[in-house]
Design an enzyme around this catalytic site. Sequence first.
Site, PDB file in Angstrom:
ATOM      1  NE  ARG A  86      -3.697   0.037   0.284  1.00  0.00           N
ATOM      2  CZ  ARG A  86      -4.795  -0.094  -0.467  1.00  0.00           C
ATOM      3  NH1 ARG A  86      -5.224   0.930  -1.196  1.00  0.00           N
ATOM      4  NH2 ARG A  86      -5.427  -1.252  -0.542  1.00  0.00           N
ATOM      5  N   GLY A 325      -2.046  -3.229   8.942  1.00  0.00           N
ATOM      6  CA  GLY A 325      -3.126  -4.189   8.817  1.00  0.00           C
ATOM      7  C   GLY A 325      -3.218  -4.730   7.403  1.00  0.00           C
ATOM      8  CG  HIS A 327      -6.399  -0.669   3.396  1.00  0.00           C
ATOM      9  ND1 HIS A 327      -5.691   0.507   3.332  1.00  0.00           N
ATOM     10  CD2 HIS A 327      -7.334  -0.615   2.410  1.00  0.00           C
ATOM     11  CE1 HIS A 327      -6.179   1.250   2.357  1.00  0.00           C
ATOM     12  NE2 HIS A 327      -7.162   0.595   1.768  1.00  0.00           N
ATOM     13  CB  CYS A 328      -0.928  -1.649   5.688  1.00  0.00           C
ATOM     14  SG  CYS A 328      -1.857  -0.717   6.918  1.00  0.00           S
ATOM     15  CB  ILE A 329      -0.087  -6.261   3.336  1.00  0.00           C
ATOM     16  CG1 ILE A 329      -1.392  -7.055   3.428  1.00  0.00           C
ATOM     17  CG2 ILE A 329       0.485  -6.009   4.727  1.00  0.00           C
ATOM     18  CD1 ILE A 329      -1.225  -8.425   4.081  1.00  0.00           C
TER      19      ILE A 329
END
Length: 357
Positions: A86, A325, A327-329
């Site tokens: 992300r 989290g 979403h971040c990956i």
Amino acid sequence: MSWRMPAETAPQERTWMAFPRPGNTLGDDPASAEAARTAWATTANTISEHQPVTVVVDPVARADADRLLSGAVEVLEAPLDDFWMRDIGPTFVVDDETGEVGAVDWVFNGWGANAWSTWTRDAEIAATVARAAGVRRLPSLLVNEGGAIHVDGTGRVLVTETVQLDPRRNPYADHARVEEELARTIGATDVIWLPRGLTRDYDGLGTRGHVDMVATFTEPGVVLLHAQPDPSHPDHLVMPQIRRALEQATDATIVEVPAPATLTDDGGPVDWNYVNHVVVNGAVIACGFGEAAADDRARGILADVYPGREVHTLDARAVFARGGGLHCITQQQPAGNLRQPAGNLRQPTTDLQHPAP
């Protein structure tokens, strides 16, 4: 060209990820490292049930990636420092007149030149992904990360004061300069400034205020907002500040998602939240924390705000332990009139020079 970042609920071409490699973020404990690799791989494998997934893999991690990723997941081999796609990858945008997809290549400097971070290789990943996707690279001089913006697809974007105006990221920026660059790159017409992020995000491996840990648009006019009901957690005082900023900046409906019951871990107050989820074609990939009641409650809220999408809950504790989290990956690539498909990338890619703008 007039570029616009679509909402995450818009049709997607594929999801991009990066695979964990040895280093400071992965850690030295073999069991913990394997838990992280499994969490990243499970996320990729689950998303691949709904749409194509490409995972960038450092050569040193290729054996682990081949062992844990399903055959449906494509692999692009390239050098990495870290593995938060992300943030290190491009932000994809579209031109509504032509249907062309572009990739905004922000400046990445390790979340503000943190002492624990290296980023020479990560700074090249956005260009590598853009080339592999066959889309135009759109360079920006703004130090920014994908987790630091959330859009509704119509021009509204959520940001935080402590990221885009961070003197270790953009020492000469002010509100106006940031807003002008967000207008140029992602088509932002209404920038909503939130004061900060979660408490844990300012310690250890944190980003110092990423918005995707506190709030997200589920549709235009609806914001999903993290809530910490326990007065003993410092975010119990933080979240009302963020809610007030939202209410002053927009008339959007705010839907709160309570945090799980766990308050601390070995690193102090946790930043566990359900706002940090992934939207893909026909599904939502939700963070789980091993708390049946809280996980089920969040799953119900996500099902309500994303009607018609299947909600998968995956254990995200190994990801949050490393500073982010699910979403971040991940990073979504919207559907559009691509100049060429990403194709089968299972074989190593060796041409990794930064392309010209």
